[in-house]
Design an enzyme around this catalytic site. Structure first.
Site, short mmCIF file in Angstrom:
data_model
loop_
_atom_site.label_atom_id
_atom_site.label_comp_id
_atom_site.label_asym_id
_atom_site.label_seq_id
_atom_site.Cartn_x
_atom_site.Cartn_y
_atom_site.Cartn_z
N GLY A 18 -71.68 -72.26 8.01
CA GLY A 18 -71.94 -73.05 6.81
C GLY A 18 -70.79 -72.93 5.82
O GLY A 18 -70.34 -71.82 5.54
N ARG A 79 -69.95 -75.33 13.64
CA ARG A 79 -70.74 -74.42 14.47
C ARG A 79 -70.33 -74.72 15.90
O ARG A 79 -70.09 -75.87 16.26
CB ARG A 79 -72.22 -74.65 14.22
CG ARG A 79 -72.60 -74.30 12.78
CD ARG A 79 -74.09 -74.08 12.59
NE ARG A 79 -74.32 -73.31 11.37
CZ ARG A 79 -74.48 -73.85 10.14
NH1 ARG A 79 -74.43 -75.16 10.00
NH2 ARG A 79 -74.69 -73.09 9.10
N ASP A 110 -72.83 -64.17 8.77
CA ASP A 110 -73.14 -63.20 9.83
C ASP A 110 -73.01 -63.79 11.23
O ASP A 110 -72.57 -63.10 12.15
CB ASP A 110 -74.52 -62.55 9.60
CG ASP A 110 -75.67 -63.51 9.79
OD1 ASP A 110 -75.49 -64.69 9.49
OD2 ASP A 110 -76.74 -63.07 10.24
N THR A 133 -70.21 -66.92 2.37
CA THR A 133 -71.52 -67.55 2.53
C THR A 133 -72.23 -67.58 1.19
O THR A 133 -72.12 -66.63 0.42
CB THR A 133 -72.40 -66.80 3.56
OG1 THR A 133 -73.78 -67.16 3.35
CG2 THR A 133 -72.30 -65.29 3.44
N ASP A 135 -75.23 -67.21 0.65
CA ASP A 135 -76.46 -66.41 0.64
C ASP A 135 -76.30 -64.99 0.10
O ASP A 135 -77.28 -64.34 -0.22
CB ASP A 135 -77.04 -66.32 2.07
CG ASP A 135 -77.64 -67.64 2.50
OD1 ASP A 135 -78.00 -68.44 1.62
OD2 ASP A 135 -77.73 -67.87 3.73
N ASP A 137 -75.83 -62.32 1.68
CA ASP A 137 -76.73 -61.48 2.47
C ASP A 137 -76.01 -60.52 3.41
O ASP A 137 -76.61 -59.99 4.34
CB ASP A 137 -77.69 -62.37 3.28
CG ASP A 137 -76.95 -63.34 4.20
OD1 ASP A 137 -75.71 -63.44 4.09
OD2 ASP A 137 -77.62 -63.99 5.03
N ARG A 179 -82.40 -68.32 3.83
CA ARG A 179 -83.30 -68.24 5.00
C ARG A 179 -83.86 -66.84 5.17
O ARG A 179 -85.00 -66.66 5.51
CB ARG A 179 -82.55 -68.65 6.28
CG ARG A 179 -82.61 -70.12 6.57
CD ARG A 179 -81.70 -70.46 7.70
NE ARG A 179 -80.32 -70.14 7.38
CZ ARG A 179 -79.32 -70.07 8.23
NH1 ARG A 179 -79.54 -70.29 9.51
NH2 ARG A 179 -78.10 -69.79 7.85
P1 ADP Z 1 -72.75 -68.39 9.54
O1 ADP Z 1 -71.48 -67.73 9.91
O2 ADP Z 1 -72.63 -69.19 8.29
O3 ADP Z 1 -73.92 -67.42 9.55
P2 ADP Z 1 -73.68 -69.56 12.08
O4 ADP Z 1 -74.80 -68.60 12.23
O5 ADP Z 1 -73.97 -70.98 12.32
O6 ADP Z 1 -73.04 -69.52 10.63
O7 ADP Z 1 -72.51 -69.09 13.05
C1 ADP Z 1 -71.28 -69.79 13.09
C2 ADP Z 1 -70.72 -69.78 14.47
O8 ADP Z 1 -70.42 -68.43 14.88
C3 ADP Z 1 -71.63 -70.30 15.57
O9 ADP Z 1 -71.69 -71.70 15.65
C4 ADP Z 1 -70.96 -69.70 16.81
O10 ADP Z 1 -69.84 -70.45 17.20
C5 ADP Z 1 -70.51 -68.33 16.30
N1 ADP Z 1 -71.49 -67.33 16.70
C6 ADP Z 1 -72.70 -67.10 16.15
N2 ADP Z 1 -73.36 -66.12 16.81
C7 ADP Z 1 -72.55 -65.73 17.83
C8 ADP Z 1 -72.66 -64.77 18.89
N3 ADP Z 1 -73.73 -64.01 19.03
N4 ADP Z 1 -71.61 -64.65 19.73
C9 ADP Z 1 -70.51 -65.41 19.60
N5 ADP Z 1 -70.36 -66.34 18.64
C10 ADP Z 1 -71.35 -66.51 17.76
#
Ligand code: ADP
Length: 329
Positions: A18, A79, A110, A133, A135, A137, A179
């Site tokens: 995000g 993403r 995260d 982020t 959040d 968090d 969230r």
């Molecule tokens: P944020 O970083 O804002 O929390 P997301 O949770 O959508 O956003 O994660 C962003 C991107 O990080 C995902 O689309 C994916 O490409 C990568 N990612 C998330 N979790 C994993 C994971 N367990 N292993 C590898 N890449 C991951």
């Protein structure tokens, strides 16, 4: 852990997950700090997707001129489902190597740090996370980039909605992002004088909320604001408003702030934080560090293992919870 190279020459920077306000001044800081230390900066466009699809370009100081005051991110964020697979990550690593990139800065939340941690463990490319982020968090930093801008946007919306709530003697349920974390709701709720704040970290008691609002009415408080974090265990603002209205029989309205919370001109605090953490991330790469997040704790730059950022479970403080309750009578 894969053995790491000693001296980083080429740094790739990406924004992932995000978007948030402050990503741009952070990218600017990473690029200029890299140049300062005689390293070559590269932008990896559209997060891990761009890493896999080879959307990687060298950056100059001029490429990041005038971006510090702009919301969102000029290098895009995305993403990537593919990066969650080993095959996807191997393709990404191959591309980084093709460009000679031996250090990567990931600006994100995260989810993005899970990806950064995999990159760190599965390659010899040094990887540093910068918390970006809205959040707030992540453990290991008092504030994440984007949080301050978001809460000021939310606060502005609360103030505006209160004008209408007061003019029409209504109760407004305002849903804000969060969230898993109630920071945005709690801090803007206190600053905006909300009568109730509903967050995932505390058990939500619908009956108590209804009684509190009813008592307020009886005491002459004709309008009220309830801030609801989207991730509350009872549900979003519509659900909470419906349940409270059933019990209290009060005229309720709902407002979902949604994506307007992400954008906007980054505040001074976010620009400063982004700039500080950008430089800190480059310094960590220069020192040969990997698998860590840079943050600010009690005003000082601190590093912590990437995996602690999500496993540490940053908590809202009792002090703020008490403050919110005490001031809402
Ligand atoms: P944020 O970083 O804002 O929390 P997301 O949770 O959508 O956003 O994660 C962003 C991107 O990080 C995902 O689309 C994916 O490409 C990568 N990612 C998330 N979790 C994993 C994971 N367990 N292993 C590898 N890449 C991951």
């Amino acid at each position: 852990m894969a053995s790491k190279i000693k001296k980083v020459k080429r740094i790739g920077v990406l924004c992932s997950g995000g978007d948030c306000s402050g990503m741009n001044p952070c990218v600017r800081s990473v690029v200029r700090s890299a140049l300062y230390y005689k390293m070559e900066p590269f932008a990896i466009y559209r997060g891990y997707e761009g890493m896999i699809n080879d959307e990687i370009k060298p950056m100059t100081s001029r490429d990041v001129g005038g971006i510090g005051n702009r919301g969102g991110t000029i290098i895009g964020s995305a993403r990537s489902m593919a990066f969650k697979t080993k095959a996807g990550r191997q393709k990404a690593i191959k591309n980084l190597k093709k460009h000679g990139i031996d250090g990567v800065v990931v600006i994100g939340g995260d989810g993005s740090f899970h990806g950064a941690d995999s990159l760190h463990r599965e390659s010899d490319i040094l990887t540093i996370g910068v918390p970006g982020t809205i959040d707030n968090d992540l453990s290991g930093t008092d504030f994440t980039i984007g949080y301050d801008t978001a809460i000021n946007v939310v606060l502005d919306a609360i103030d505006k909605i209160r004008d209408t709530a007061a003019s029409h003697d209504r109760i407004f349920f305002i849903e804000v992002m969060g969230r898993h974390a109630g920071y945005i709701a709690l801090e803007t709720g206190i600053a905006g004088g909300a009568e109730e704040v509903v967050i995932p970290e505390t058990k939500t008691d619908i009956k108590a909320i209804a009684t509190h609002l009813e008592q307020g009415r009886k005491g002459g408080k004709m309008s009220s604001i309830v801030i609801v974090a989207e991730g509350d265990e009872v549900g979003g603002a519509y659900r909470i408003a419906e349940e409270v209205a059933k019990l209290a029989k009060l005229p309720a309205r709902v407002s979902i702030l949604g994506h307007l919370q992400r954008g906007g001109t980054p505040t001074c605090a976010d620009r400063l934080l982004a700039s500080r953490l950008g430089l800190a991330s480059v310094r960590q790469l220069k020192a040969g560090k990997s698998g860590i997040m840079v943050g600010v704790v009690s005003g000082k730059i601190k590093t912590s293992p990437l995996n602690r950022s999500w496993s540490g479970h940053k908590k809202v403080t009792k002090e703020l919870l008490d403050l919110s309750r005490i001031l809402s009578i």
